[in-house]
Design an enzyme around this catalytic site. Structure first.
Site, PDB file in Angstrom:
ATOM      1  N   ARG A  51       0.858  -1.187   0.000  1.00 59.39           N
ATOM      2  CA  ARG A  51       0.000   0.000   0.000  1.00 59.39           C
ATOM      3  C   ARG A  51       0.889   1.230   0.000  1.00 59.39           C
ATOM      4  O   ARG A  51       2.100   1.132   0.170  1.00 59.39           O
ATOM      5  CB  ARG A  51      -1.023   0.001   1.135  1.00 59.39           C
ATOM      6  N   GLY A  52       0.237   2.401  -0.159  1.00 64.68           N
ATOM      7  CA  GLY A  52       1.007   3.637  -0.327  1.00 64.68           C
ATOM      8  C   GLY A  52       1.119   3.913  -1.827  1.00 64.68           C
ATOM      9  O   GLY A  52       1.419   2.989  -2.603  1.00 64.68           O
ATOM     10  N   ALA A  53       0.852   5.165  -2.222  1.00 63.82           N
ATOM     11  CA  ALA A  53       0.695   5.478  -3.649  1.00 63.82           C
ATOM     12  C   ALA A  53       1.882   5.045  -4.527  1.00 63.82           C
ATOM     13  O   ALA A  53       1.698   4.289  -5.489  1.00 63.82           O
ATOM     14  CB  ALA A  53       0.397   6.967  -3.796  1.00 63.82           C
ATOM     15  N   ARG A  75      -6.962  -0.454  -7.172  1.00 60.76           N
ATOM     16  CA  ARG A  75      -7.383   0.557  -6.173  1.00 60.76           C
ATOM     17  C   ARG A  75      -7.692   1.846  -6.925  1.00 60.76           C
ATOM     18  O   ARG A  75      -7.014   2.149  -7.907  1.00 60.76           O
ATOM     19  CB  ARG A  75      -6.287   0.792  -5.113  1.00 60.76           C
ATOM     20  N   GLN A 127      -2.386   3.010   9.915  1.00 57.62           N
ATOM     21  CA  GLN A 127      -1.086   2.985   9.234  1.00 57.62           C
ATOM     22  C   GLN A 127      -0.034   3.761  10.024  1.00 57.62           C
ATOM     23  O   GLN A 127       1.159   3.429   9.969  1.00 57.62           O
ATOM     24  CB  GLN A 127      -1.200   3.587   7.827  1.00 57.62           C
ATOM     25  N   ASP A 152      -2.030  10.849  -2.413  1.00 60.15           N
ATOM     26  CA  ASP A 152      -2.385   9.780  -3.353  1.00 60.15           C
ATOM     27  C   ASP A 152      -2.715  10.314  -4.732  1.00 60.15           C
ATOM     28  O   ASP A 152      -2.563   9.623  -5.729  1.00 60.15           O
ATOM     29  CB  ASP A 152      -3.574   8.977  -2.808  1.00 60.15           C
ATOM     30  N   ASN A 207      -5.300  12.532   0.343  1.00 58.59           N
ATOM     31  CA  ASN A 207      -4.449  11.669   1.170  1.00 58.59           C
ATOM     32  C   ASN A 207      -5.356  10.950   2.161  1.00 58.59           C
ATOM     33  O   ASN A 207      -6.585  11.159   2.180  1.00 58.59           O
ATOM     34  CB  ASN A 207      -3.380  12.506   1.890  1.00 58.59           C
ATOM     35  N   LYS A 208      -4.781  10.114   2.981  1.00 55.94           N
ATOM     36  CA  LYS A 208      -5.552   9.289   3.919  1.00 55.94           C
ATOM     37  C   LYS A 208      -6.542  10.117   4.718  1.00 55.94           C
ATOM     38  O   LYS A 208      -6.245  11.237   5.126  1.00 55.94           O
ATOM     39  CB  LYS A 208      -4.563   8.569   4.839  1.00 55.94           C
TER      40      LYS A 208
HETATM   41  O1  MRU Z   1      -4.586   3.335   2.068  1.00 56.76           O
HETATM   42  P1  MRU Z   1      -3.103   3.527   2.015  1.00 56.76           P
HETATM   43  O2  MRU Z   1      -2.382   2.994   3.203  1.00 56.76           O
HETATM   44  O3  MRU Z   1      -2.513   3.040   0.718  1.00 56.76           O
HETATM   45  O4  MRU Z   1      -2.942   5.097   2.045  1.00 56.76           O
HETATM   46  C1  MRU Z   1      -1.661   5.642   1.981  1.00 56.76           C
HETATM   47  C2  MRU Z   1      -1.623   7.112   2.098  1.00 56.76           C
HETATM   48  O5  MRU Z   1      -2.620   7.780   2.217  1.00 56.76           O
HETATM   49  C3  MRU Z   1      -0.275   7.742   1.952  1.00 56.76           C
HETATM   50  O6  MRU Z   1      -0.170   8.895   2.717  1.00 56.76           O
HETATM   51  C4  MRU Z   1      -0.063   8.099   0.468  1.00 56.76           C
HETATM   52  O7  MRU Z   1      -0.285   6.980  -0.331  1.00 56.76           O
HETATM   53  C5  MRU Z   1       1.283   8.640   0.209  1.00 56.76           C
HETATM   54  S1  MRU Z   1       2.494   7.367   0.234  1.00 56.76           S
HETATM   55  C6  MRU Z   1       4.008   8.048  -0.087  1.00 56.76           C
END
Ligand code: MRU
Length: 352
Positions: free
Chosen positions: A50-52, A96, A202, A243, A253-254
């Site tokens: 996970r993470g963009a 996703r 997270q 994201d 973002n989250k």
């Molecule tokens: O749902 P996730 O854990 O994939 O969400 C991740 C985030 O929101 C991060 O802050 C974002 O992807 C940036 S990662 C460098």
């Protein structure tokens, strides 16, 4: 100079994707082998990765895995193979919906497919090279983001972050935590406050884990505490990942990031978004056009498999929110720190 992280969440080895299972951190630190395209799709969807930027790398590798499955004379010619694989790349991009890096990386692989003049084996090699390039390139971009960001970190600063935009979320250095790593390399008196980041935690599970692993001081707080610490003068700046960023600088973002940005504005604390240019989607004018994922409601109703609320109540669980550009002090990219007016500075960054 870069403070290397020990963490590499995803890498390619001998035709297989080696992936750190992020669903079991901090209890276990275990790699899984992802060997098929469908397995990669599921790994992205279930957030093993996970993470963009990391899911961008995963998507690119997923296209290679599909290509490998198409070996062995199944397709009558390269044209047929290419159109089948292009469909698979489009499918991979849907694993996703919010992080644009995934769509970007799958589109990069589609360009490789379209432009290739090789046979199937040659094309698989080209796609593999591209996936590895995307991964290694991400680490380099994050180090640049880190170094640009470190320039605006005050001496001895306490940096608040939300979710995990670290090594775990990228090729292995981090965007927001890349800024932390580069700043810590220059000044080891800085520290991080990490929001726990409900509902999936997270921040608690991943950000504290990776910072502790790298020996960077971190304090875990719950999401509702950020204004309290801001009011006490204990937070010097906020740095978060993204994201997807629209052409006007609105940044998804989250979930919970927007609340932090509002609190930061009220307390006059700089709020930075750190992201590579692959997170910027210039095809959308504003954040209103960003699709917001709705993950399982169980994320809200349960903690560690245990129900925490009454049965049968209504649940809404948007996975992300959009911070309006007016609340963002700067967007830290591999091309430098972009400032308002973002419509202009983003376009200029792409030209550099
Ligand atoms: O749902 P996730 O854990 O994939 O969400 C991740 C985030 O929101 C991060 O802050 C974002 O992807 C940036 S990662 C460098």
């Amino acid at each position: 100079m870069a403070f290397e992280s020990k963490i590499r969440p995803i890498y390619w080895e001998n035709g297989v994707s080696k992936m750190l299972d992020q669903t079991i951190i901090p209890y276990e630190y275990k790699y899984v082998d992802i060997t098929s395209g469908q397995q990669m799709f599921d790994a992205i969807k279930t957030m093993i990765v996970r993470g963009a930027p990391a899911i961008g790398i995963a998507g690119a590798q997923g296209v290679v895995l599909y290509a490998q499955e198409g070996r062995g004379g199944k397709y009558k010619d390269i044209g047929e193979f290419k159109s089948w694989l292009t469909e698979k790349a489009d499918y991979m991009a849907t694993s996703r919906p919010t992080a644009v890096n995934l769509m970007w990386a799958c589109a990069e692989q589609k360009k490789v497919i379209e432009n290739s003049t090789s046979d199937i084996e040659g094309l698989i090699k080209e796609l593999t090279d591209k996936a590895i390039e995307i991964e290694l390139d991400d680490i380099e971009r994050c180090k640049k983001i880190g170094d640009f960001g470190a320039e605006v970190v005050p001496k001895g600063a306490t940096i608040l972050t939300h979710c995990n935009a670290g090594a775990l979320a990228t090729g292995g250095y981090g965007t927001a935590l890349g800024v932390v790593r580069s700043a810590y390399d220059k000044d080891n008196t800085i520290q991080v406050f990490a929001d726990e980041t409900r509902p999936r935690q997270q921040g608690a599970r991943l950000t504290t884990f990776e910072l502790a692993m790298d020996g960077i001081p971190v304090t875990l707080i719950t999401d509702g505490m950020c204004s309290y610490f801001m009011n006490k003068g204990m937070i010097d700046m906020v740095v978060v990942g993204a994201d997807r960023i629209a052409a006007n600088g609105d940044a998804a973002n989250k979930i919970g990031t927007y609340t932090v940005a509002i609190a930061a504005k009220y307390h006059n604390i700089p709020f930075y978004v750190a992201a590579p240019l692959s997170t910027i989607d210039t095809s959308i004018a504003t954040g209103k056009e960003i699709t917001i994922e709705e993950p399982s409601h169980e994320e809200v109703t349960h903690i560690n498999g245990k129900r925490i609320c009454a049965e049968g109540i209504n649940i809404i669980n948007p996975g992300f929110d959009v911070t309006p550009h007016e609340l963002i002090t700067g967007i830290i990219t591999e091309k430098g720190i972009l400032r308002p007016d973002y419509n202009k500075s983003i376009l200029e960054a792409f030209k550099k």
